[in-house]
Scaffold this motif. Sequence first.
Motif, PDB file in Angstrom:
ATOM      1  N   GLY A 104       0.829  -1.197   0.000  1.00  0.00           N
ATOM      2  CA  GLY A 104       0.000   0.000   0.000  1.00  0.00           C
ATOM      3  C   GLY A 104       0.861   1.243   0.000  1.00  0.00           C
ATOM      4  N   PRO A 105       0.296   2.378   0.379  1.00  0.00           N
ATOM      5  CA  PRO A 105       1.050   3.634   0.346  1.00  0.00           C
ATOM      6  C   PRO A 105       1.980   3.835   1.534  1.00  0.00           C
ATOM      7  CG  PRO A 105      -1.204   4.038   1.043  1.00  0.00           C
ATOM      8  CD  PRO A 105      -1.128   2.588   0.694  1.00  0.00           C
ATOM      9  N   ASP A 106       1.806   3.052   2.609  1.00  0.00           N
ATOM     10  CA  ASP A 106       2.602   3.248   3.818  1.00  0.00           C
ATOM     11  C   ASP A 106       3.889   2.430   3.751  1.00  0.00           C
ATOM     12  OD1 ASP A 106       3.504   2.546   6.653  1.00  0.00           O
ATOM     13  OD2 ASP A 106       2.046   4.134   7.034  1.00  0.00           O
ATOM     14  N   VAL A 107       5.017   3.116   3.751  1.00  0.00           N
ATOM     15  CA  VAL A 107       6.304   2.445   3.563  1.00  0.00           C
ATOM     16  C   VAL A 107       6.639   1.514   4.719  1.00  0.00           C
ATOM     17  CG1 VAL A 107       7.654   4.339   4.588  1.00  0.00           C
ATOM     18  CG2 VAL A 107       8.707   2.831   2.895  1.00  0.00           C
ATOM     19  N   ILE A 108       6.241   1.869   5.927  1.00  0.00           N
ATOM     20  CA  ILE A 108       6.543   1.015   7.079  1.00  0.00           C
ATOM     21  C   ILE A 108       5.718  -0.265   7.021  1.00  0.00           C
ATOM     22  CG2 ILE A 108       6.466   0.835   9.601  1.00  0.00           C
ATOM     23  CD1 ILE A 108       7.061   3.853   9.698  1.00  0.00           C
ATOM     24  N   ASP A 109       4.427  -0.128   6.701  1.00  0.00           N
ATOM     25  CA  ASP A 109       3.583  -1.322   6.559  1.00  0.00           C
ATOM     26  C   ASP A 109       4.101  -2.219   5.440  1.00  0.00           C
ATOM     27  OD1 ASP A 109       1.915  -0.614   8.619  1.00  0.00           O
ATOM     28  OD2 ASP A 109       0.417   0.341   7.330  1.00  0.00           O
ATOM     29  N   ASN A 110       4.570  -1.617   4.360  1.00  0.00           N
ATOM     30  CA  ASN A 110       5.109  -2.406   3.247  1.00  0.00           C
ATOM     31  C   ASN A 110       6.357  -3.177   3.671  1.00  0.00           C
ATOM     32  OD1 ASN A 110       3.073  -1.526   1.611  1.00  0.00           O
ATOM     33  ND2 ASN A 110       4.331  -0.171   0.371  1.00  0.00           N
ATOM     34  N   ALA A 111       7.191  -2.542   4.480  1.00  0.00           N
ATOM     35  CA  ALA A 111       8.381  -3.225   4.963  1.00  0.00           C
ATOM     36  C   ALA A 111       8.006  -4.432   5.824  1.00  0.00           C
ATOM     37  CB  ALA A 111       9.256  -2.259   5.766  1.00  0.00           C
ATOM     38  N   VAL A 112       6.982  -4.274   6.652  1.00  0.00           N
ATOM     39  CA  VAL A 112       6.523  -5.390   7.488  1.00  0.00           C
ATOM     40  C   VAL A 112       6.001  -6.524   6.620  1.00  0.00           C
ATOM     41  CG1 VAL A 112       4.837  -6.103   9.230  1.00  0.00           C
ATOM     42  CG2 VAL A 112       6.023  -3.920   9.474  1.00  0.00           C
ATOM     43  N   LEU A 113       5.218  -6.187   5.590  1.00  0.00           N
ATOM     44  CA  LEU A 113       4.694  -7.204   4.676  1.00  0.00           C
ATOM     45  C   LEU A 113       5.825  -7.971   4.004  1.00  0.00           C
ATOM     46  CD1 LEU A 113       1.805  -5.273   2.863  1.00  0.00           C
ATOM     47  CD2 LEU A 113       1.537  -7.274   4.328  1.00  0.00           C
ATOM     48  N   GLY A 114       6.820  -7.234   3.542  1.00  0.00           N
ATOM     49  CA  GLY A 114       7.930  -7.864   2.840  1.00  0.00           C
ATOM     50  C   GLY A 114       8.752  -8.756   3.741  1.00  0.00           C
ATOM     51  N   VAL A 115       9.045  -8.277   4.944  1.00  0.00           N
ATOM     52  CA  VAL A 115       9.835  -9.073   5.883  1.00  0.00           C
ATOM     53  C   VAL A 115       9.089 -10.345   6.254  1.00  0.00           C
ATOM     54  CG1 VAL A 115      10.736  -9.120   8.237  1.00  0.00           C
ATOM     55  CG2 VAL A 115      11.166  -7.137   6.780  1.00  0.00           C
ATOM     56  N   ARG A 116       7.791 -10.220   6.455  1.00  0.00           N
ATOM     57  CA  ARG A 116       6.993 -11.401   6.784  1.00  0.00           C
ATOM     58  C   ARG A 116       7.055 -12.428   5.652  1.00  0.00           C
ATOM     59  NH1 ARG A 116       1.597  -9.305   7.689  1.00  0.00           N
ATOM     60  NH2 ARG A 116       2.445  -8.556   9.669  1.00  0.00           N
ATOM     61  N   ALA A 117       7.015 -11.949   4.413  1.00  0.00           N
ATOM     62  CA  ALA A 117       7.053 -12.855   3.260  1.00  0.00           C
ATOM     63  C   ALA A 117       8.420 -13.525   3.117  1.00  0.00           C
ATOM     64  CB  ALA A 117       6.703 -12.095   1.980  1.00  0.00           C
ATOM     65  N   LEU A 118       9.484 -12.820   3.495  1.00  0.00           N
ATOM     66  CA  LEU A 118      10.832 -13.375   3.377  1.00  0.00           C
ATOM     67  C   LEU A 118      11.174 -14.336   4.511  1.00  0.00           C
ATOM     68  CD1 LEU A 118      12.764 -10.170   2.244  1.00  0.00           C
ATOM     69  CD2 LEU A 118      12.495 -12.274   0.903  1.00  0.00           C
ATOM     70  N   GLY A 119      10.456 -14.226   5.619  1.00  0.00           N
ATOM     71  CA  GLY A 119      10.721 -15.107   6.746  1.00  0.00           C
ATOM     72  C   GLY A 119      11.811 -14.570   7.648  1.00  0.00           C
ATOM     73  N   SER A 120      12.047 -15.279   8.731  1.00  0.00           N
ATOM     74  CA  SER A 120      12.970 -14.781   9.757  1.00  0.00           C
ATOM     75  C   SER A 120      14.283 -15.552   9.825  1.00  0.00           C
ATOM     76  CB  SER A 120      12.282 -14.848  11.130  1.00  0.00           C
ATOM     77  OG  SER A 120      11.893 -16.182  11.421  1.00  0.00           O
ATOM     78  N   GLU A 121      14.562 -16.345   8.793  1.00  0.00           N
ATOM     79  CA  GLU A 121      15.786 -17.161   8.806  1.00  0.00           C
ATOM     80  C   GLU A 121      17.051 -16.318   8.621  1.00  0.00           C
ATOM     81  OE1 GLU A 121      16.088 -20.814   8.541  1.00  0.00           O
ATOM     82  OE2 GLU A 121      14.019 -20.960   9.231  1.00  0.00           O
ATOM     83  N   SER A 122      16.969 -15.286   7.780  1.00  0.00           N
ATOM     84  CA  SER A 122      18.149 -14.479   7.449  1.00  0.00           C
ATOM     85  C   SER A 122      17.859 -13.005   7.674  1.00  0.00           C
ATOM     86  CB  SER A 122      18.541 -14.682   5.980  1.00  0.00           C
ATOM     87  OG  SER A 122      18.821 -16.031   5.702  1.00  0.00           O
ATOM     88  N   PRO A 123      18.894 -12.211   7.965  1.00  0.00           N
ATOM     89  CA  PRO A 123      18.699 -10.763   8.042  1.00  0.00           C
ATOM     90  C   PRO A 123      18.115 -10.231   6.725  1.00  0.00           C
ATOM     91  CG  PRO A 123      20.876 -11.360   8.835  1.00  0.00           C
ATOM     92  CD  PRO A 123      20.299 -12.593   8.201  1.00  0.00           C
ATOM     93  N   VAL A 124      17.382  -9.139   6.831  1.00  0.00           N
ATOM     94  CA  VAL A 124      16.750  -8.556   5.651  1.00  0.00           C
ATOM     95  C   VAL A 124      17.385  -7.211   5.335  1.00  0.00           C
ATOM     96  CG1 VAL A 124      14.612  -7.677   4.653  1.00  0.00           C
ATOM     97  CG2 VAL A 124      14.571  -9.759   6.041  1.00  0.00           C
ATOM     98  N   LEU A 125      17.863  -7.091   4.109  1.00  0.00           N
ATOM     99  CA  LEU A 125      18.422  -5.837   3.612  1.00  0.00           C
ATOM    100  C   LEU A 125      17.307  -5.078   2.915  1.00  0.00           C
ATOM    101  CD1 LEU A 125      21.217  -4.325   3.193  1.00  0.00           C
ATOM    102  CD2 LEU A 125      21.154  -5.289   0.889  1.00  0.00           C
ATOM    103  N   VAL A 126      16.912  -3.944   3.470  1.00  0.00           N
ATOM    104  CA  VAL A 126      15.835  -3.137   2.904  1.00  0.00           C
ATOM    105  C   VAL A 126      16.443  -2.037   2.048  1.00  0.00           C
ATOM    106  CG1 VAL A 126      13.838  -1.689   3.407  1.00  0.00           C
ATOM    107  CG2 VAL A 126      14.379  -3.615   4.910  1.00  0.00           C
ATOM    108  N   LEU A 127      15.982  -1.951   0.790  1.00  0.00           N
ATOM    109  CA  LEU A 127      16.457  -0.925  -0.137  1.00  0.00           C
ATOM    110  C   LEU A 127      15.246  -0.202  -0.714  1.00  0.00           C
ATOM    111  CD1 LEU A 127      17.904  -3.946  -1.098  1.00  0.00           C
ATOM    112  CD2 LEU A 127      19.549  -2.282  -1.935  1.00  0.00           C
ATOM    113  N   THR A 128      15.350   1.093  -0.876  1.00  0.00           N
ATOM    114  CA  THR A 128      14.313   1.818  -1.597  1.00  0.00           C
ATOM    115  C   THR A 128      14.572   1.678  -3.102  1.00  0.00           C
ATOM    116  OG1 THR A 128      15.574   3.877  -1.451  1.00  0.00           O
ATOM    117  CG2 THR A 128      13.940   3.451   0.286  1.00  0.00           C
ATOM    118  N   SER A 129      13.532   1.905  -3.889  1.00  0.00           N
ATOM    119  CA  SER A 129      13.659   1.714  -5.343  1.00  0.00           C
ATOM    120  C   SER A 129      14.245   2.925  -6.047  1.00  0.00           C
ATOM    121  CB  SER A 129      12.282   1.404  -5.944  1.00  0.00           C
ATOM    122  OG  SER A 129      11.390   2.479  -5.705  1.00  0.00           O
ATOM    123  N   ASP A 130      14.611   3.976  -5.292  1.00  0.00           N
ATOM    124  CA  ASP A 130      15.068   5.229  -5.919  1.00  0.00           C
ATOM    125  C   ASP A 130      16.558   5.476  -5.717  1.00  0.00           C
ATOM    126  OD1 ASP A 130      14.963   5.723  -3.213  1.00  0.00           O
ATOM    127  OD2 ASP A 130      13.834   7.601  -3.362  1.00  0.00           O
TER     128      ASP A 130
END
Length: 253
Positions: free
Chosen positions: A79-105
Amino acid sequence: MGEDGFVNALVLAGRANEGVFREVSNASNEALIDIGGRPMVAYVLQAAQEATTVGRALVVGREDVRPYLPEGVDLIQGGPDVIDNAVLGVRALGSESPVLVLTSDIPLITGPVIDTFVRQCLAKPADLHYPAISREVNERRFPGVKRTYAKLSEGTYTGGNVFLLNPKLVPELAERAKAFVAARKSPAKLAGLLGPAFLVKLLLGSLSMAELESKVSRMFGIRGAVIVSQSPEIGVDVDKLSDLEIVRKVLAG
């Protein structure tokens, strides 16, 4: 993507093109703004795929990005909220490995730049790693780029648009981050969160990186770590027309 696969990568691409770039691009999504004949997000995804430290890569954002994804990269709609999107993505990737968050810009980023940053992070155990790039490094590599800087006791630094997170702590981090974002435009609320003494030292330029790490750690109930990076590519985000002009010139050689 690399054989080492120490981390997973999450690329945030959910911002509609409704702001300053509307006058120069008819792309529906800022991630799809054309740079050298390619959508901006394509450079970020290429870097993630070329990085030897990255295992899986995932995009969270608008459905209009899907046709431009390379093989092996999935999309989940956000959705439009970047923090909520980060939570969605991390949940989809799982908790096995650290998550590197990058913006698309951040289209100037490369695989080697990601690898260097990830290895710096892994050498300094923490739950949240966030980059700092000195003004000298930034302006030497990209003269004329406009960035917001903070003066610390060690020098003058800008932040980056790449973070390494412990995925197990992301839900709790997200709630505290929302509180901070909500308070950032109110000096009174910000002073309540940060403390007046911290704010005064920050404004006077006498705050140290160690104090900054300690404050972030206490605020979010985690171990935070500042990573001083020599790679300004992680900090040059395209959020102004002048930024777009600079990255187009750089990528055109």
